[in-house]
Enzyme design. Structure first.
Site, PDB file in Angstrom:
ATOM      1  N   GLY A  33      -7.106   0.177   2.350  1.00  0.00           N
ATOM      2  CA  GLY A  33      -8.274   1.024   2.550  1.00  0.00           C
ATOM      3  C   GLY A  33      -8.141   2.001   3.691  1.00  0.00           C
ATOM      4  O   GLY A  33      -7.159   2.743   3.782  1.00  0.00           O
TER       5      GLY A  33
ATOM      6  N   ALA B 298      -6.812   6.911   9.234  1.00  0.00           N
ATOM      7  CA  ALA B 298      -5.716   6.813   8.274  1.00  0.00           C
ATOM      8  C   ALA B 298      -6.200   6.080   7.029  1.00  0.00           C
ATOM      9  O   ALA B 298      -7.088   5.216   7.104  1.00  0.00           O
ATOM     10  CB  ALA B 298      -4.530   6.072   8.896  1.00  0.00           C
ATOM     11  N   ILE B 299      -5.613   6.425   5.899  1.00  0.00           N
ATOM     12  CA  ILE B 299      -5.991   5.819   4.627  1.00  0.00           C
ATOM     13  C   ILE B 299      -4.728   5.474   3.858  1.00  0.00           C
ATOM     14  O   ILE B 299      -3.803   6.280   3.759  1.00  0.00           O
ATOM     15  CB  ILE B 299      -6.858   6.789   3.791  1.00  0.00           C
ATOM     16  CG1 ILE B 299      -8.168   7.092   4.503  1.00  0.00           C
ATOM     17  CG2 ILE B 299      -7.135   6.208   2.404  1.00  0.00           C
ATOM     18  CD1 ILE B 299      -8.997   8.181   3.836  1.00  0.00           C
TER      19      ILE B 299
ATOM     20  N   CYS C 115       2.048   7.480  10.125  1.00  0.00           N
ATOM     21  CA  CYS C 115       1.923   8.016   8.760  1.00  0.00           C
ATOM     22  C   CYS C 115       3.032   9.009   8.434  1.00  0.00           C
ATOM     23  O   CYS C 115       2.915   9.808   7.486  1.00  0.00           O
ATOM     24  CB  CYS C 115       0.560   8.660   8.544  1.00  0.00           C
ATOM     25  SG  CYS C 115      -0.820   7.534   8.857  1.00  0.00           S
TER      26      CYS C 115
ATOM     27  N   GLU D 146       3.009   5.709   4.998  1.00  0.00           N
ATOM     28  CA  GLU D 146       4.071   5.343   5.928  1.00  0.00           C
ATOM     29  C   GLU D 146       3.554   4.324   6.958  1.00  0.00           C
ATOM     30  O   GLU D 146       2.496   3.734   6.793  1.00  0.00           O
ATOM     31  CB  GLU D 146       4.606   6.600   6.613  1.00  0.00           C
ATOM     32  CG  GLU D 146       5.386   7.538   5.696  1.00  0.00           C
ATOM     33  CD  GLU D 146       6.751   6.990   5.292  1.00  0.00           C
ATOM     34  OE1 GLU D 146       7.246   6.073   5.969  1.00  0.00           O
ATOM     35  OE2 GLU D 146       7.320   7.499   4.309  1.00  0.00           O
ATOM     36  N   VAL D 147       4.310   4.162   8.032  1.00  0.00           N
ATOM     37  CA  VAL D 147       3.983   3.166   9.046  1.00  0.00           C
ATOM     38  C   VAL D 147       2.714   3.560   9.798  1.00  0.00           C
ATOM     39  O   VAL D 147       2.436   4.736  10.024  1.00  0.00           O
ATOM     40  CB  VAL D 147       5.161   2.996  10.042  1.00  0.00           C
ATOM     41  CG1 VAL D 147       5.440   4.288  10.805  1.00  0.00           C
ATOM     42  CG2 VAL D 147       4.907   1.838  11.008  1.00  0.00           C
ATOM     43  N   THR D 148       1.931   2.569  10.172  1.00  0.00           N
ATOM     44  CA  THR D 148       0.759   2.807  11.009  1.00  0.00           C
ATOM     45  C   THR D 148       0.536   1.615  11.930  1.00  0.00           C
ATOM     46  O   THR D 148       1.206   0.587  11.812  1.00  0.00           O
ATOM     47  CB  THR D 148      -0.504   3.083  10.169  1.00  0.00           C
ATOM     48  OG1 THR D 148      -1.525   3.625  11.017  1.00  0.00           O
ATOM     49  CG2 THR D 148      -1.027   1.812   9.526  1.00  0.00           C
TER      50      THR D 148
ATOM     51  N   ARG E 239       0.830  -1.205   0.000  1.00  0.00           N
ATOM     52  CA  ARG E 239       0.000   0.000   0.000  1.00  0.00           C
ATOM     53  C   ARG E 239       0.860   1.248   0.000  1.00  0.00           C
ATOM     54  O   ARG E 239       2.061   1.212   0.266  1.00  0.00           O
ATOM     55  CB  ARG E 239      -0.912   0.023   1.228  1.00  0.00           C
ATOM     56  CG  ARG E 239      -0.175   0.126   2.548  1.00  0.00           C
ATOM     57  CD  ARG E 239      -1.060   0.537   3.703  1.00  0.00           C
ATOM     58  NE  ARG E 239      -0.354   0.473   4.984  1.00  0.00           N
ATOM     59  CZ  ARG E 239       0.480   1.384   5.431  1.00  0.00           C
ATOM     60  NH1 ARG E 239       0.766   2.454   4.684  1.00  0.00           N
ATOM     61  NH2 ARG E 239       1.068   1.245   6.607  1.00  0.00           N
TER      62      ARG E 239
END
Length: 365
Positions: A205, A192-193, A223, A127-129, A124
């Site tokens: 998503g 977050a997306i 993010c 950044e990191v989440t 995707r």
């Protein structure tokens, strides 16, 4: 009278539609939420059907949900696919960190070789989440050739889904920030997306923090945005409630200042007592409002102590169900879809197939 009857009829039709569409126990006496779209909103008439795999009350391992998405994308990208409906997966995850395809590891504050929770690098964007219990995750598998072939349009659409859900469920006024992807309320990022598309078929998503415990976000720069804090629906509503409780204090402080001025002009000593009380409250308020880092302030509050609990307990927060309905209603409206629930048999087939894929991968390794 005729107009009132017409409105009642439309309300009944709306409730019936929502029960039929989203409620797996329709017919068992369970009612869905009534749609509450504002007439000024732009909504697309439903032209396509989307199949919903609803696991909103379950914690689905990230790798399993990831395999579901990739399998469905492969099917829709194949010319031999007979069922070309859009698909939506709605679920929660156990605690997990994910990196985007081009994520910088500098945004990770823990040892990559020894992460506190499972860590995956995905395809995707972004950044990191962190994903965890109390967070509703929606993975739409949409064929954008049947919608609009524009990923920016799609991203803004996902943001709109969240903005509408927050407004209709909790009355929260959410906003976008130019140049960034996601949804914010009072400066806190609640959703977050991150998406990917293959031959215009989307996957990955959105993730909405409903009652998520926020501490795991402290181990990353979510993010890649270090100057904007992460929040949840629950934390936002708790802040609003505390603010309302503090308003009488502020009024008393203001009144105390007025009385103190009057006392200096020779009014009764009783005014001095009132003034002293007001000043004492002012000092107390000042200490809790600015005495130390924000995180330390929150931890000193009883409400927050109850909030910082087992990561898994928040997955049963009643707001999860409310936001399940709100997100699905908004998703239908924004993307012009009519959502139908997968049957128990279809869900079981999905789970069985994914287990077989994982088993084959293990044998191959």
């Amino acid at each position: 009278m005729q107009s009132s009857a017409g409105r009642l009829s439309r309300k009944q039709q709306s409730q019936s539609c929502i029960r039929r569409t989203f409620c797996p126990h329709h017919g068992a006496g369970r009612l869905g939420r009534r749609s509450s779209w504002h007439s000024s909103r732009l909504s697309i008439a439903a032209t396509r059907e989307a199949l919903l795999y609803d696991f909103h009350d379950q914690l689905i391992p990230y790798e399993q949900a990831w395999s579901w998405q990739k399998q469905r994308v492969s099917e829709l990208c194949s010319s031999g696919c007979s069922d070309r409906r859009d698909t939506v997966f709605l679920l929660q995850h156990p605690p997990v960190y994910t990196l985007g395809a081009g994520s910088s590891e500098s945004h990770v504050k823990f040892d990559l070789a020894n992460p506190p929770h499972p860590l995956y690098r995905t395809e995707r964007g972004g950044e990191v989440t962190y994903h965890g219990p109390g967070q509703l995750v929606m993975y739409p598998i949409l064929d954008l050739t049947q919608h609009t072939q524009d990923l920016h349009w799609y991203l803004r659409g996902l943001e709109e889904v969240i903005i509408r859900a927050l407004a209709d469920t909790s009355g929260l006024e959410a906003t976008r920030i130019p140049g960034l992807t996601g949804v914010w309320v009072n400066g806190h990022k609640l959703a977050a997306i991150g998406v990917r598309a293959r031959k215009w078929v989307t996957y990955h998503g959105l993730a909405l923090n409903v009652s998520t415990v926020l501490e795991p976000f402290g181990l990353i720069t979510p993010c890649g945005i270090g100057h904007r804090p992460v929040g949840s629906v629950r934390s936002t509503l708790e802040r609003a409630a505390r603010h309302e409780q503090q308003q009488p204090q502020l009024q008393q402080e203001h009144d105390g200042e007025i009385v103190q001025t009057a006392a200096a002009d020779g009014m009764s000593s009783r005014s001095h007592s009132s003034t002293g009380m007001g000043l004492q409250q002012s000092r107390s308020f000042s200490t809790s409002d600015s005495g130390g880092p924000p995180q330390q302030q929150l931890q000193s509050l009883p409400q927050h102590q109850s909030h910082v609990q087992d990561l898994y307990a928040v997955s049963q927060d009643p707001r999860i169900v409310e936001y399940r309905y709100a997100l699905l209603e908004a998703f239908e409206s924004v993307f012009g879809l009519r959502i139908v629930c997968a049957s128990a048999k279809q869900k079981q087939q999905l789970i069985t197939a994914s287990k077989a894929v994982v088993s084959d991968a293990l044998r191959g390794s």
